[in-house]
Scaffold this motif. Structure first.
Motif, mmCIF file in Angstrom:
data_model
loop_
_atom_site.group_PDB
_atom_site.id
_atom_site.type_symbol
_atom_site.label_atom_id
_atom_site.label_comp_id
_atom_site.label_asym_id
_atom_site.label_seq_id
_atom_site.Cartn_x
_atom_site.Cartn_y
_atom_site.Cartn_z
ATOM 1 N N SER A 76 -9.502 -4.848 5.213
ATOM 2 C CA SER A 76 -10.511 -3.786 5.132
ATOM 3 C C SER A 76 -9.928 -2.377 5.265
ATOM 4 O O SER A 76 -10.600 -1.405 4.937
ATOM 5 C CB SER A 76 -11.585 -3.999 6.198
ATOM 6 O OG SER A 76 -10.998 -3.943 7.477
ATOM 7 N N LYS A 77 -8.681 -2.258 5.720
ATOM 8 C CA LYS A 77 -8.064 -0.933 5.870
ATOM 9 C C LYS A 77 -7.304 -0.472 4.632
ATOM 10 O O LYS A 77 -6.692 0.590 4.637
ATOM 11 C CB LYS A 77 -7.135 -0.925 7.083
ATOM 12 C CG LYS A 77 -7.886 -1.086 8.394
ATOM 13 C CD LYS A 77 -6.976 -0.965 9.581
ATOM 14 C CE LYS A 77 -7.804 -1.154 10.851
ATOM 15 N NZ LYS A 77 -7.000 -1.037 12.035
ATOM 16 N N LEU A 78 -7.382 -1.251 3.532
ATOM 17 C CA LEU A 78 -6.680 -0.873 2.310
ATOM 18 C C LEU A 78 -7.149 0.489 1.816
ATOM 19 O O LEU A 78 -8.343 0.738 1.700
ATOM 20 C CB LEU A 78 -6.919 -1.907 1.205
ATOM 21 C CG LEU A 78 -5.955 -3.067 1.119
ATOM 22 C CD1 LEU A 78 -6.372 -4.018 0.022
ATOM 23 C CD2 LEU A 78 -4.536 -2.613 0.906
ATOM 24 N N LYS A 79 -6.170 1.348 1.538
ATOM 25 C CA LYS A 79 -6.465 2.670 0.982
ATOM 26 C C LYS A 79 -6.087 2.752 -0.493
ATOM 27 O O LYS A 79 -6.721 3.475 -1.250
ATOM 28 C CB LYS A 79 -5.706 3.755 1.753
ATOM 29 C CG LYS A 79 -6.175 3.934 3.170
ATOM 30 C CD LYS A 79 -5.418 5.044 3.852
ATOM 31 C CE LYS A 79 -5.919 5.208 5.276
ATOM 32 N NZ LYS A 79 -5.219 6.280 5.988
ATOM 33 N N ARG A 80 -5.031 2.031 -0.871
ATOM 34 C CA ARG A 80 -4.518 2.115 -2.236
ATOM 35 C C ARG A 80 -4.257 0.712 -2.785
ATOM 36 O O ARG A 80 -3.637 -0.106 -2.124
ATOM 37 C CB ARG A 80 -3.210 2.909 -2.263
ATOM 38 C CG ARG A 80 -3.397 4.386 -1.958
ATOM 39 C CD ARG A 80 -2.071 5.095 -1.705
ATOM 40 N NE ARG A 80 -1.374 4.646 -0.498
ATOM 41 C CZ ARG A 80 -1.697 4.964 0.747
ATOM 42 N NH1 ARG A 80 -2.723 5.752 0.977
ATOM 43 N NH2 ARG A 80 -1.003 4.530 1.776
ATOM 44 N N ILE A 81 -4.725 0.500 -4.028
ATOM 45 C CA ILE A 81 -4.447 -0.747 -4.731
ATOM 46 C C ILE A 81 -3.875 -0.386 -6.095
ATOM 47 O O ILE A 81 -4.452 0.422 -6.823
ATOM 48 C CB ILE A 81 -5.713 -1.614 -4.915
ATOM 49 C CG1 ILE A 81 -6.293 -2.025 -3.562
ATOM 50 C CG2 ILE A 81 -5.387 -2.845 -5.765
ATOM 51 C CD1 ILE A 81 -7.600 -2.804 -3.662
ATOM 52 N N THR A 82 -2.730 -0.999 -6.412
ATOM 53 C CA THR A 82 -2.098 -0.851 -7.715
ATOM 54 C C THR A 82 -1.926 -2.245 -8.295
ATOM 55 O O THR A 82 -1.336 -3.107 -7.652
ATOM 56 C CB THR A 82 -0.710 -0.164 -7.590
ATOM 57 O OG1 THR A 82 -0.878 1.112 -6.979
ATOM 58 C CG2 THR A 82 -0.058 -0.013 -8.946
#
Length: 177
Positions: A29-35
């Motif tokens: 839930s703390k993900l800020k960036r997804i590539t």
């Protein structure tokens, strides 16, 4: 993944053609960036099948989708992306033909939209882009670049409110910037 990496903020999945989906228990839930790049099955599960629960990622601010031969012609579906998203980068998507109005209308935090090498992308739907958008970059998208040409293109009125516009390497800034 959530229990193993609860503090993970940056997730990059590149050149993983056999990965088909994210874990059923979801992403941290703390993900800020997804590539995601060169991972067609995974990109398809995000966009076409809507198997990702992005609504459970309140901290997500950056999303990059690139290098996909998947049959994705329209992006994004309504409610696929969170209002917290600040940067969206779409790159090397040869089958992308249109941007969906309803998918953008609630992106109230979107400040940067980057579109690169989407040769079939044809236009910007009217009144699609949120007022929070301050930078738009379009490159290697000949159909879209023509329609967004300063003061002449059919879509210029749809983007002229944006402070910084870069089309085909040429930067246009509003007065006072």
């Amino acid at each position: 993944m959530h229990s193993v990496f609860p503090s993970l903020e940056d997730l990059k999945i590149l050149v993983c053609p056999e990965i088909e989906r994210v874990p059923k228990e979801g992403l941290p839930s703390k993900l800020k960036r997804i590539t995601i790049g060169s991972s067609d099955k995974l990109i398809e599960s995000l966009i076409r099948k809507r198997e990702w629960s992005l609504h459970t990622l309140p901290s997500l601010t950056d999303l990059e989708i690139s290098f996909s031969e998947a049959e994705i012609e329209c992006f994004p579906d309504e409610h696929l992306l969170l209002s917290s998203l600040e940067t969206l980068w779409l790159s090397q998507l040869p089958n992308l033909k249109s941007l969906e109005y309803k998918g953008f209308q609630h992106l109230t935090s979107l400040s940067r939209l980057l579109i690169d090498s989407c040769p079939k992308l044809q236009s910007m739907p009217p009144n699609m882009l949120p007022p929070s958008l301050s930078r738009l970059c379009i490159s290697n998208c000949p159909l879209l670049e023509e329609r967004c040409e300063k003061e002449k293109g059919k879509d210029w009125a749809n983007i002229s409110h944006i402070a910084v516009i870069e089309i085909g390497g040429e930067v246009m800034m509003k007065k006072g910037q």
